[in-house]
Scaffold this active site. Sequence first.
Site, PDB file in Angstrom:
ATOM      1  N   ASN A 166     -12.987   7.676-114.236  1.00 36.97           N
ATOM      2  CA  ASN A 166     -13.321   7.034-112.960  1.00 36.97           C
ATOM      3  C   ASN A 166     -13.072   8.069-111.867  1.00 36.97           C
ATOM      4  O   ASN A 166     -11.929   8.368-111.541  1.00 36.97           O
ATOM      5  CB  ASN A 166     -12.433   5.801-112.760  1.00 36.97           C
ATOM      6  CG  ASN A 166     -12.588   5.193-111.377  1.00 36.97           C
ATOM      7  OD1 ASN A 166     -13.499   5.549-110.631  1.00 36.97           O
ATOM      8  ND2 ASN A 166     -11.679   4.268-111.039  1.00 36.97           N
ATOM      9  N   LYS A 203     -13.675   7.833-108.773  1.00 37.97           N
ATOM     10  CA  LYS A 203     -13.340   7.250-107.458  1.00 37.97           C
ATOM     11  C   LYS A 203     -14.184   7.918-106.366  1.00 37.97           C
ATOM     12  O   LYS A 203     -15.323   8.282-106.627  1.00 37.97           O
ATOM     13  CB  LYS A 203     -11.833   7.353-107.210  1.00 37.97           C
ATOM     14  CG  LYS A 203     -11.037   6.762-108.391  1.00 37.97           C
ATOM     15  CD  LYS A 203      -9.571   6.581-108.131  1.00 37.97           C
ATOM     16  CE  LYS A 203      -8.904   5.980-109.372  1.00 37.97           C
ATOM     17  NZ  LYS A 203      -7.478   5.742-109.181  1.00 37.97           N
ATOM     18  N   HIS A 215     -11.660  -3.033-110.006  1.00 36.53           N
ATOM     19  CA  HIS A 215     -10.587  -2.033-109.960  1.00 36.53           C
ATOM     20  C   HIS A 215      -9.550  -2.448-108.913  1.00 36.53           C
ATOM     21  O   HIS A 215      -9.900  -3.028-107.884  1.00 36.53           O
ATOM     22  CB  HIS A 215     -11.168  -0.655-109.629  1.00 36.53           C
ATOM     23  CG  HIS A 215     -10.175   0.441-109.821  1.00 36.53           C
ATOM     24  ND1 HIS A 215      -9.219   0.736-108.878  1.00 36.53           N
ATOM     25  CD2 HIS A 215      -9.959   1.277-110.860  1.00 36.53           C
ATOM     26  CE1 HIS A 215      -8.458   1.729-109.339  1.00 36.53           C
ATOM     27  NE2 HIS A 215      -8.892   2.071-110.532  1.00 36.53           N
ATOM     28  N   GLU A 243      -8.108  -0.860-106.690  1.00 36.07           N
ATOM     29  CA  GLU A 243      -8.372  -0.346-105.335  1.00 36.07           C
ATOM     30  C   GLU A 243      -9.403  -1.214-104.626  1.00 36.07           C
ATOM     31  O   GLU A 243      -9.349  -1.380-103.405  1.00 36.07           O
ATOM     32  CB  GLU A 243      -8.814   1.123-105.420  1.00 36.07           C
ATOM     33  CG  GLU A 243      -7.627   2.013-105.787  1.00 36.07           C
ATOM     34  CD  GLU A 243      -7.974   3.241-106.603  1.00 36.07           C
ATOM     35  OE1 GLU A 243      -9.147   3.622-106.666  1.00 36.07           O
ATOM     36  OE2 GLU A 243      -7.033   3.813-107.213  1.00 36.07           O
ATOM     37  N   GLU A 271      -4.671  -1.636-116.216  1.00 37.01           N
ATOM     38  CA  GLU A 271      -4.173  -0.605-115.319  1.00 37.01           C
ATOM     39  C   GLU A 271      -3.052  -1.171-114.454  1.00 37.01           C
ATOM     40  O   GLU A 271      -3.313  -1.773-113.406  1.00 37.01           O
ATOM     41  CB  GLU A 271      -5.298  -0.109-114.400  1.00 37.01           C
ATOM     42  CG  GLU A 271      -6.482   0.471-115.133  1.00 37.01           C
ATOM     43  CD  GLU A 271      -7.277   1.448-114.258  1.00 37.01           C
ATOM     44  OE1 GLU A 271      -7.465   2.574-114.708  1.00 37.01           O
ATOM     45  OE2 GLU A 271      -7.665   1.086-113.132  1.00 37.01           O
ATOM     46  N   GLY A 325      -2.190   6.867-110.171  1.00 37.75           N
ATOM     47  CA  GLY A 325      -2.062   7.966-109.229  1.00 37.75           C
ATOM     48  C   GLY A 325      -0.630   8.315-108.865  1.00 37.75           C
ATOM     49  O   GLY A 325      -0.384   9.026-107.889  1.00 37.75           O
ATOM     50  N   SER A 368      -2.274   7.219-114.654  1.00 39.48           N
ATOM     51  CA  SER A 368      -1.624   8.500-114.896  1.00 39.48           C
ATOM     52  C   SER A 368      -1.793   9.022-116.322  1.00 39.48           C
ATOM     53  O   SER A 368      -0.897   9.657-116.874  1.00 39.48           O
ATOM     54  CB  SER A 368      -0.130   8.432-114.505  1.00 39.48           C
ATOM     55  OG  SER A 368       0.002   8.141-113.114  1.00 39.48           O
TER      56      SER A 368
HETATM   57  P1  13P Z   1      -5.055   7.897-112.325  1.00 36.65           P
HETATM   58  O1  13P Z   1      -5.449   8.336-113.711  1.00 36.65           O
HETATM   59  O2  13P Z   1      -5.375   8.898-111.274  1.00 36.65           O
HETATM   60  O3  13P Z   1      -3.668   7.366-112.293  1.00 36.65           O
HETATM   61  O4  13P Z   1      -6.025   6.643-111.983  1.00 36.65           O
HETATM   62  C1  13P Z   1      -6.175   5.639-112.905  1.00 36.65           C
HETATM   63  C2  13P Z   1      -7.283   4.757-112.470  1.00 36.65           C
HETATM   64  O5  13P Z   1      -7.171   4.057-111.474  1.00 36.65           O
HETATM   65  C3  13P Z   1      -8.518   4.772-113.257  1.00 36.65           C
HETATM   66  O6  13P Z   1      -9.373   3.731-112.879  1.00 36.65           O
END
Ligand code: 13P
Length: 253
Positions: free
Chosen positions: A9, A11, A94, A96, A166, A172, A213
């Site tokens: 992803n 983003k 997601h 976010e 997640e 992150g 992560s």
């Molecule tokens: P990270 O791998 O950067 O922690 O992000 C995970 C994520 O949100 C994938 O959709």
Amino acid sequence: MRKPFIAGNWKMHKTVAEALETVRALQPLVQDIESVDIAVCPPFTALYAVSQALRGTNILVGAQNMFWEEQGAYTGEISPRMLKELVPLVIIGHSERRKYFGETDETVNRKVKAALAHGLTPIICVGEVLEEREAGQTEEVVRRQVLGAYAGVPAEQARGTVIAYEPVWAIGTGRAATPEDANYVIGHVIRAALAEMYNDEVAQAVRVQYGGSVKPANIAGFMEQPEIDGALVGGASLKADVFADIVRITAGR
Ligand code: 13P
């Protein structure tokens, strides 16, 4: 047996030129991998170019979001019909999007149903925030998200969906969940909710990724767990060589 599935992803990262550079570097690094499904999810602006560049390869392309209506006066939105022309996959719900863009279990459900109606495979994201985990509400929250996402989805469609567990506190932060913890939530909460809504066959068929992560140094630990079928990778999917390492370790190469 569920085939492992590693998806990146991206983003809100990469211009069209950067996206093409990344997938052109990635493709030769993973072209011999057959035992793992591989996908990248670029931003909308790069979807067309990346999907063209990866045509005929073993790398699938997905979108990161979509609206549920087919067309209409929804300025700025992208419909499942538009995506279906370009890609087979779409990330839905997601954390976010839930946090910054007001998505709820109900809007996630509408999007899941719209994706499935158009033959798109949704990667449905669920996961608790830190306060919920600390309050001992992880199971209740994740169960509610799963039941909400699949409300009204028939079993034959549910079977082909993908879920990404997640935990929001792991995204992150460099602080991944432990493989045992993720395995527990996926088996005892996510698959249990699917078994309750549908049956054991569906609960065992749905692929469930871990996200938060993930990097080359920890992917093997997650893949050793019986309930975890792959990963949804954020930051570590942005560099072709790092993402390829995650895919190759998953394939046992
Ligand atoms: P990270 O791998 O950067 O922690 O992000 C995970 C994520 O949100 C994938 O959709």
